[in-house]
Write an enzyme that holds these catalytic residues in place. Structure first.
Site, mmCIF file in Angstrom:
data_model
loop_
_atom_site.group_PDB
_atom_site.id
_atom_site.type_symbol
_atom_site.label_atom_id
_atom_site.label_comp_id
_atom_site.label_asym_id
_atom_site.label_seq_id
_atom_site.Cartn_x
_atom_site.Cartn_y
_atom_site.Cartn_z
ATOM 1 N N GLY A 100 0.843 -1.127 -0.123
ATOM 2 C CA GLY A 100 0.103 0.083 -0.176
ATOM 3 C C GLY A 100 0.803 1.288 -0.098
ATOM 4 O O GLY A 100 2.073 1.148 0.161
ATOM 5 N N GLY B 35 0.088 8.823 2.232
ATOM 6 C CA GLY B 35 0.461 10.178 2.240
ATOM 7 C C GLY B 35 2.025 10.092 2.715
ATOM 8 O O GLY B 35 2.920 10.829 2.363
ATOM 9 N N TYR B 36 2.216 9.399 3.819
ATOM 10 C CA TYR B 36 3.478 9.386 4.597
ATOM 11 C C TYR B 36 4.468 8.457 3.651
ATOM 12 O O TYR B 36 5.560 8.717 3.898
ATOM 13 C CB TYR B 36 3.058 8.488 5.591
ATOM 14 C CG TYR B 36 4.017 8.320 7.140
ATOM 15 C CD1 TYR B 36 4.205 9.033 7.844
ATOM 16 C CD2 TYR B 36 4.658 7.077 6.784
ATOM 17 C CE1 TYR B 36 5.381 8.897 8.681
ATOM 18 C CE2 TYR B 36 5.615 6.801 7.790
ATOM 19 C CZ TYR B 36 5.965 7.600 8.581
ATOM 20 O OH TYR B 36 6.910 7.316 9.770
ATOM 21 N N GLY B 37 4.196 7.670 2.925
ATOM 22 C CA GLY B 37 5.036 6.798 2.079
ATOM 23 C C GLY B 37 4.455 5.361 1.963
ATOM 24 O O GLY B 37 3.263 5.167 1.909
ATOM 25 N N VAL C 84 3.717 1.088 2.325
ATOM 26 C CA VAL C 84 3.538 0.129 3.395
ATOM 27 C C VAL C 84 4.264 -1.192 2.867
ATOM 28 O O VAL C 84 3.752 -1.414 1.771
ATOM 29 C CB VAL C 84 2.314 0.180 4.041
ATOM 30 C CG1 VAL C 84 2.213 -0.817 5.100
ATOM 31 C CG2 VAL C 84 1.664 1.533 4.290
ATOM 32 N N LYS D 184 5.724 0.607 7.652
ATOM 33 C CA LYS D 184 5.452 1.879 6.883
ATOM 34 C C LYS D 184 6.639 2.867 6.868
ATOM 35 O O LYS D 184 7.437 3.094 7.744
ATOM 36 C CB LYS D 184 4.510 2.818 7.992
ATOM 37 C CG LYS D 184 2.982 2.748 7.597
ATOM 38 C CD LYS D 184 2.113 3.724 8.633
ATOM 39 C CE LYS D 184 2.483 4.829 8.425
ATOM 40 N NZ LYS D 184 1.382 5.688 9.303
ATOM 41 N N ASP E 18 -7.461 10.800 10.524
ATOM 42 C CA ASP E 18 -7.766 10.229 9.273
ATOM 43 C C ASP E 18 -8.533 9.067 9.125
ATOM 44 O O ASP E 18 -7.955 8.059 8.706
ATOM 45 C CB ASP E 18 -6.153 10.181 8.211
ATOM 46 C CG ASP E 18 -6.305 9.991 6.839
ATOM 47 O OD1 ASP E 18 -7.713 10.453 6.274
ATOM 48 O OD2 ASP E 18 -5.449 9.295 6.333
#
Ligand code: NAG
Ligand code: NAG
Ligand code: NAG
Ligand code: NAG
Length: 948
Positions: A633, A636-638, A640, A654, A750
């Site tokens: 996956g 927004g963070y990066g 997975v 993550k 979120d």
């Protein structure tokens, strides 16, 4: 051992750089191809891309254009693309490409068109975009780009189209200063489309000057502050100005009146003050929206009767006083007037010579005492909340109630084709069965507001048919459907293009058609204005006879081969990166990173009990070097990744992309916080990695994937009503814990069905506190932050005020509840789930009359006991005003009570819930393997999550 690997890698790296160094576009293209999946099958036929690869064009064996619109390509864009120095067009729009845009893109000195519309790119926009000196068309809209707009874009003096809208860009609008260029240098640009980002700061005065030829200035839906600079009046060419949904203050500058070419002006939802502006000079204006500002009380402006082109006048809540002149309604093309929430008084007189296009006059909540209509008409007049409707007996007057929403949306007529029953594909307007290319046309500033006018859409359809005929693109017919306004106030129309002569588009045909839309080569007339197209994937093969299995084999082979190569290239890249990192580190010994580096000894990580510090090597090893196969996956963070620890435990890792990492101290705070959070309905943090410049969080792996996937049927098991109630309750309890029991309290920020996971017993676990914000000091009730979250789930109050409270999570949770019963995306085809449910709902009927909207699979085996109360609590959660929403603990109590009434024990472990669980787990590790009652045929496992 390690050093031998390094040698090998170094060897490969040198080998690669060497082979790429000799301007061999073929090898470069093969490297790009190997980082992609779903590339066109004919790329396998011949290793030379110039031998006729779909989507590739060459000149003298150099690649000059790559157009792969809607090919379903996934993967990343390798920086090696920078070696294709003869490239003039790069259009990868409408694919699922992820990761950052490499700075090496800046080597493409001949590039004229760069179009990456609606992919999933993330990370910062490289400064080197400013080196693309030939660029005329830059569209990076609808991605996840972050960080500031690089000022270097100001060097692109040939640029006429700049679209960076709908990303997550931050910072202020860059303008030139000294030797640094800025957007004010783009004197050939006609379009600045920067809406839907998080741009902040003032709109610089310097950006506007009389040498600018801009026609579209779109800055809506950002976080801009300060006043509207009066230099705006210098850009006489402007036709569309959207500054709505920012936090602009002060007076509207009076010289805005100089913009005599302006067709559309949106200043709504700001904090503008002073008198309502004098717009006497805006003779060409079609569409005006000044709603929801904080103007002083002002008399009805005299220009209400002089702007003779107006179709739409929205001045909702703008402090207008006095009586409306009857002449307003005789403006010839007037369609909609919304002047609700003002202090208009006296008599509403619609006059006798009103516009024959007039649809609706909304004057809710004014002080109108009388209403005169000198002609029979079908106009919807709304006077709810006026004195005239408060008299006894008045409630029976039609204008004293809200009109029903009964407009039948436009749809291209197919009635002459009723005899056609397509076994494959769909009937086209020309009565042929074929597979259309489908997507949404989104118009950011149409000139009209009457969405029911068939003639307008027929005209657009005619323009498209003519265009495709003239350009000889392989389109046979065009269908348009369901025009509607989305949350951004954009007009969304579903477009279907049917292939010429064949049942399906071939790849070259589709690419040409896709490009004509991504590149705006097709231009509708000014009634519609500019648009963007958001395409669905085109299925080149489904249902086609034969050939499929061999194709699949080829694809799998290509993917396996590709991944090995991609992994090598990545490793090679990492190697170089690490060398550099090591050099960097020696000079940054005092940074907070140093304290936290896991290699610096265990004593350096205090206060994090039960959470393990992993080294980069450990995590790299357990994810096969972060291979594409382990990637499960993106956020927004990066990325997975799924990994398997040496003891066999499965984990989800993550990994922050470079560029989106936070400061060391923030990261430390986040880990300390997360490691203290333990609850059955929350995904647990197992460890973290803070090593070699990486920031990763290691979570327990949850086998059954996301609730989103289950609702869409991708997971292979069906969620009936009872299961959905349990999921709702579990997720609610998880959030309640974060709000009420975590110390300090945590706001998730979120909440969405993608962030609620299901374990092997279908227990809901809330995941991804990556964006979470702690309230810190327990006495504070809100924190002011940059708006983060996901469109469709976002609390409108938070969105408008940037003030985050627990009630923002409650709002998102309400959307989740509606999604749980409808299985629809919060925003689907421009329709917002909250509005859809409210509109369809009739409390006097069974199941509130929602049968048509409910997910058909929800009730196959169970009765929907308690559904009405479930809808009630969901709608309370999505109240506009936070104070009216329940707390999470109230939500938990309500769902518990709904379950009790339905005869279920809310506190039972799910194992006791139904025999199906026990039966199914017999003789199988996975409780659903044999659960044919609940499984869709075929694939029992979430395909991406559990390949074993
Ligand atoms: C940008 O515009 C400013 C102001 O017009 C000018 O002084 C400057 O030289 C320009 N910079 C470039 C790089 O064109
Ligand atoms: C508005 O501007 C016009 C033209 O600039 C001027 O004639 C008119 O008097 C102004 N109206 C008001 C109310 O200031
Ligand atoms: C006008 O504003 C009110 C309050 O802000 C809102 O409820 C209503 O929906 C708005 N009407 C329109 C048409 O935007
Ligand atoms: C409307 O309101 C204005 C300002 O408050 C007042 O002067 C005027 O008399 C009112 N008109 C009517 C017809 O009530």
């Amino acid at each position: 051992m390690g050093s031998r690997i390094h040698q090998l890698v170094l060897f490969l790296f040198i080998h690669f750089s060497f082979s790429i160094a000799q301007n061999d576009d073929g090898s470069v293209m093969r490297v790009l191809k190997d980082s992609w999946r779903n590339t066109p099958p004919n790329w396998e036929d011949n290793p030379d891309p110039c031998s006729g690869w779909d989507g590739i064009r060459c000149r003298d064996s150099r690649i000059i254009s790559i157009i792969l619109t809607s090919m379903g390509v996934t993967g990343t864009l390798s920086g090696d693309v920078g070696q294709l120095t003869e490239l003039e067009i790069l259009d990868l729009s409408y694919n699922r490409l992820t990761g950052p845009l490499s700075p090496r893109i800046g080597n493409l000195r001949k590039l004229r068109n760069l179009q990456l519309v609606d992919c999933d790119f993330s990370g910062p926009l490289p400064e080197t975009l400013g080196s693309l000196e030939s660029l005329t068309f830059l569209s990076l809209n609808l991605n996840g780009f972050t960080g500031p707009i690089p000022p270097s874009i100001g060097n692109l003096t040939n640029l006429y189209w700049l679209d960076l809208a709908d990303n997550r860009l931050t910072g202020s609008i860059p303008v030139s200063s000294g030797n640094t260029p800025g957007l004010d240098n783009l004197t050939n640009a006609l379009h600045f489309h920067l809406g839907g980002n998080r741009l902040s700061g003032d709109i610089p005065e310097r950006i506007f000057h009389s040498n600018l030829d801009l026609i579209h200035l779109l800055l809506e839906n950002n976080q801009l502050t300060g006043t509207i600079p009066d230099t705006l009046g210098l850009v006489k060419s402007l036709e569309v100005v959207r500054l709505d949904r920012n936090s602009l203050t002060g007076n509207v500058p009076s010289n805005i009146n100089n913009l005599t070419n302006l067709f559309e002006l949106y200043l709504s939802n700001n904090l503008l003050t002073g008198q309502v502006p004098n717009l006497t000079g805006l003779d060409a204006l079609f569409y005006l929206d000044l709603s929801n500002n904080t103007f002083d009380l002002s008399d009805v402006p005299s220009w209400f009767t002089t702007l003779q082109s107006l179709t739409t006048l929205n001045m909702n809540s703008t402090s207008l006083v006095g009586q409306l002149p009857a002449e307003l309604f005789s403006i010839p093309q007037l369609q909609n007037v919304d002047l609700s929430g003002n202090r208009l008084n006296g008599t509403l007189d619609i006059g006798s010579s009103q516009s024959d296009q007039l649809q609706q006059v909304d004057l809710q909540n004014n002080q109108i005492a009388d209403f005169r209509q000198r002609r029979q008409s079908t106009i919807a007049v709304i006077l709810v909340g006026n004195p005239i409707c408060m008299e006894t007996g008045a409630t029976s007057d039609p204008f004293c109630s809200l009109p029903p929403n009964n407009d039948t949306p436009y749809s291209t007529q197919l009635e002459k084709c009723t005899s056609i029953d397509c076994r494959r594909g769909q009937a086209s307007p020309n009565c042929r069965c074929a597979f259309p290319y489908t997507g949404n046309l989104v118009f950011r500033a149409p000139s009209f507001s009457d969405l029911g006018n068939r003639a307008i859409y027929e005209a657009l359809r005619g323009q498209m048919i003519d265009y495709f005929r003239e350009t000889q693109l392989p389109v046979d017919s065009v269908s348009l459907r369901n025009p509607s306004k989305n949350l951004d106030g954009y007009l969304v129309i579903t477009l279907q293009l049917f292939p010429f002569a064949d049942e399906r588009f071939n790849r070259t045909g589709l690419v040409d058609v896709g490009f004509s839309l991504s590149n705006q080569t097709f231009k509708p007339n000014d009634t519609f204005g500019t648009y963007y197209f958001q395409a669905e994937n085109y299925d080149f093969s489904a249902g086609a006879s034969g050939g499929k299995s061999s194709n699949t084999g080829a694809i799998v082979g290509a993917v396996v081969g590709g991944c090995v190569l991609a992994a090598l290239v990545i490793v090679a890249g990492l190697y170089v990166f690490r060398k550099k990192d090591q050099a960097d580190r020696t000079t940054h010994e005092s940074s907070p990173f140093a304290l936290w580096d896991a290699n610096n000894g265990s004593g350096a990580v205090p206060q994090v009990k039960g959470t393990k510090a992993f080294s980069f090597e450990e995590l790299s090893k357990c994810t096969n070097n972060f291979s594409e196969f382990n990637n499960i996956g993106t956020g927004g963070y990066g990325m997975v990744y799924k990994g398997s620890l040496p003891d066999g435990q499965l984990v989800a890792i993550k990994r922050a992309t470079r560029g989106s990492t936070q400061g060391g101290l923030e990261f430390k705070t986040e880990i300390e916080l997360l490691s203290r959070v333990h609850h059955r309905n929350l995904v647990s943090l197992i460890g973290f990695c803070f090593d070699q410049g990486e920031q990763m969080l290691v979570y327990e792996y949850i086998v059954n994937g996301t609730v989103k996937d289950s609702l869409s049927g991708r997971s292979g098991f069906r969620l009936d009503w009872v299961r959905r109630l349990r999921i709702a309750l579990g997720a609610a309890r998880g959030l309640q814990y974060l709000h009420d029991l975590a110390d300090p309290p945590i706001i998730h920020r979120d909440v969405k069905t993608n962030n609620i996971l299901l374990d092997e017993r279908l227990v809901a676990k809330v995941a991804d506190f990556g964006l979470s914000k702690s309230l810190g000091d327990a006495n504070r009730t809100h924190v002011t932050t940059q708006v983060k979250g996901t469109m469709g789930y976002m609390d409108p109050e938070y969105y408008m005020t940037n003030q985050l409270t627990e009630k923002s999570d409650v709002y998102s949770f309400g959307v989740v509840l509606l999604e749980l019963i409808t299985a629809r995306n919060p925003i689907e085809k421009g329709k917002y789930i909250v509005r859809e449910v409210k509109q369809a709902m009739d409390k006097s009927k069974e199941l509130y009359n929602l049968q048509d909207i409910l997910d058909p699979t929800i009730g196959l085996t169970t009765q929907l006991k308690g559904l009405e109360r479930f809808v009630d609590i969901a709608l309370r959660c999505v109240e506009e005003i936070g104070d009216r929403r329940p707390t999470m603990s109230e939500v938990v109590k309500e769902i518990e009570s709904i379950m009790e009434l339905a005869g279920l024990n809310p506190n039972a472990e799910s194992t006791s819930n139904s025999a199906a669980y026990n039966n199914a787990s017999k003789g199988s590790e996975h409780p659903y393997t044999n659960d044919s009652l609940f499984a869709y045929s075929g694939d029992h496992f979430p395909a991406k999550l559990d390949p074993k």
